[in-house]
Write an enzyme that holds these catalytic residues in place. Structure first.
Site, mmCIF file in Angstrom:
data_model
loop_
_atom_site.group_PDB
_atom_site.id
_atom_site.type_symbol
_atom_site.label_atom_id
_atom_site.label_comp_id
_atom_site.label_asym_id
_atom_site.label_seq_id
_atom_site.Cartn_x
_atom_site.Cartn_y
_atom_site.Cartn_z
ATOM 1 N N ASP A 1 -9.905 4.341 1.687
ATOM 2 C CA ASP A 1 -10.192 3.840 3.036
ATOM 3 C C ASP A 1 -10.935 4.886 3.874
ATOM 4 O OD1 ASP A 1 -9.087 1.310 2.734
ATOM 5 O OD2 ASP A 1 -7.081 1.964 3.315
ATOM 6 N N LYS B 1 0.811 -1.226 0.000
ATOM 7 C CA LYS B 1 0.000 0.000 0.000
ATOM 8 C C LYS B 1 0.841 1.271 0.000
ATOM 9 C CE LYS B 1 -4.120 -0.035 2.118
ATOM 10 N NZ LYS B 1 -5.242 -0.284 3.039
#
Ligand code: ATR
Length: 270
Positions: A100, A63
């Site tokens: 997110d 990520k």
């Protein structure tokens, strides 16, 4: 075609979720798990568009490193320092976004009567998930964030990065931060199956707070149960997982998918 890039990637619920939406909307597409080692990441990102992929999700451990390989990084991905959603653009450019925080906010908006501006937010934990939560809380106008983490240095780093609306407490005093809080978030792994419980005191918490947990195994953590006993609205963490997937699916497959009971039930089914 799209997929999720990680190592390991077997635990990811993304193939099940996107596969469900593809079937539900009758879309002729695929979404596959892509186990890719760190050393192969750059080459994989070059090859995937040539193999017909239009995008991908990214999970642990890629990520952060994927940001250095992207041509375009959205502001929110840069702020969080990590990406979870990639678009392989027709012009060959790699676009990296982080949804997110969007998933976190949408979960609270759809799961409770929640006004982020009503008062301070308490954030427990200072890991990767906390970064996305803090960035999105600031974006939607939370007036103050009170942060506590077992390792104090990590919360100090977040305060230095995210600015003056954040105050930091010692982990041992986290219960004191509940006074007057209107949003409370557990971003630690405490309360997850196999982990110790999150024992922060809720004695000072008022029933006006909306309380949420990023843990979703179990769906109803003991922390959420304690908050419900205080009279708070509680929102489980599964919705964050489902909502963060929406922008990617829409970009790749052209349909905005629903996050509803049918979606939740499908993901919860074995
Ligand atoms: P993620 O990306 O999911 O946030 P992470 O970066 O490993 O994962 O962060 C995990 C969070 O859970 C951290 O805030 C961690 O606290 P530390 O920074 O002190 O490690 C917190 N956490 C994990 N186990 C914990 C425990 N037993 N007690 C208190 N906090 C814990």
């Amino acid at each position: 075609m799209a997929g999720v890039i990680g190592a390991p990637v077997g635990h990811s619920k993304s193939p099940k979720l996107h596969g469900y939406w593809l079937k539900r909307y009758g879309i002729d597409g695929y979404y596959v798990p892509l186990e890719i080692a760190q050393a192969d990441l750059a080459e994989a990102l070059r090859m995937l568009p040539k193999l017909g992929f239009v995008g991908a999700n990214v999970t642990i451990p890629h990520k952060e490193s994927v940001l250095g390989l992207a041509d375009i990084v959205t502001d929110r991905a840069a702020l969080i320092g990590a990406a979870n959603t990639l678009i392989f653009r027709p012009d060959g450019k790699l676009h990296a976004d982080n949804t997110d925080g969007y998933g976190f906010v949408e979960n609270l908006r759809s799961g409770a009567e929640w006004d982020p501006k009503a008062g301070p937010a308490v954030v427990l934990g200072a890991g990767g998930a906390a970064r996305a939560v803090i960035a999105s809380l600031l974006e939607v106008g939370v007036p103050e964030i009170r942060l506590a983490n077992r390792t104090r240095a990590r919360s100090d780093v977040l305060r230095a990065e995210f600015g003056t609306r954040i105050s930091v407490s010692e982990w041992i005093n986290a219960g004191d931060m509940m006074e007057g809080a209107r949003t409370v978030v557990n971003t630690t792994s405490l309360g997850m199956v196999g982990q110790p419980e999150l024992n922060v005191s809720l004695a000072r918490l008022s029933a006006k707070a909306v309380v949420t947990d990023i843990v979703y195994t179990p769906l109803r953590t003991a922390f959420l149960e304690r908050a419900a006993e205080v009279g708070c609205q509680t929102v489980d963490g599964l919705g964050m997982l489902l909502h963060q997937a929406v922008p990617g699916f829409e970009r790749w497959f052209g349909t905005r998918p629903a996050v509803d009971d049918a979606t939740r039930n499908h993901i919860l089914s074995v």
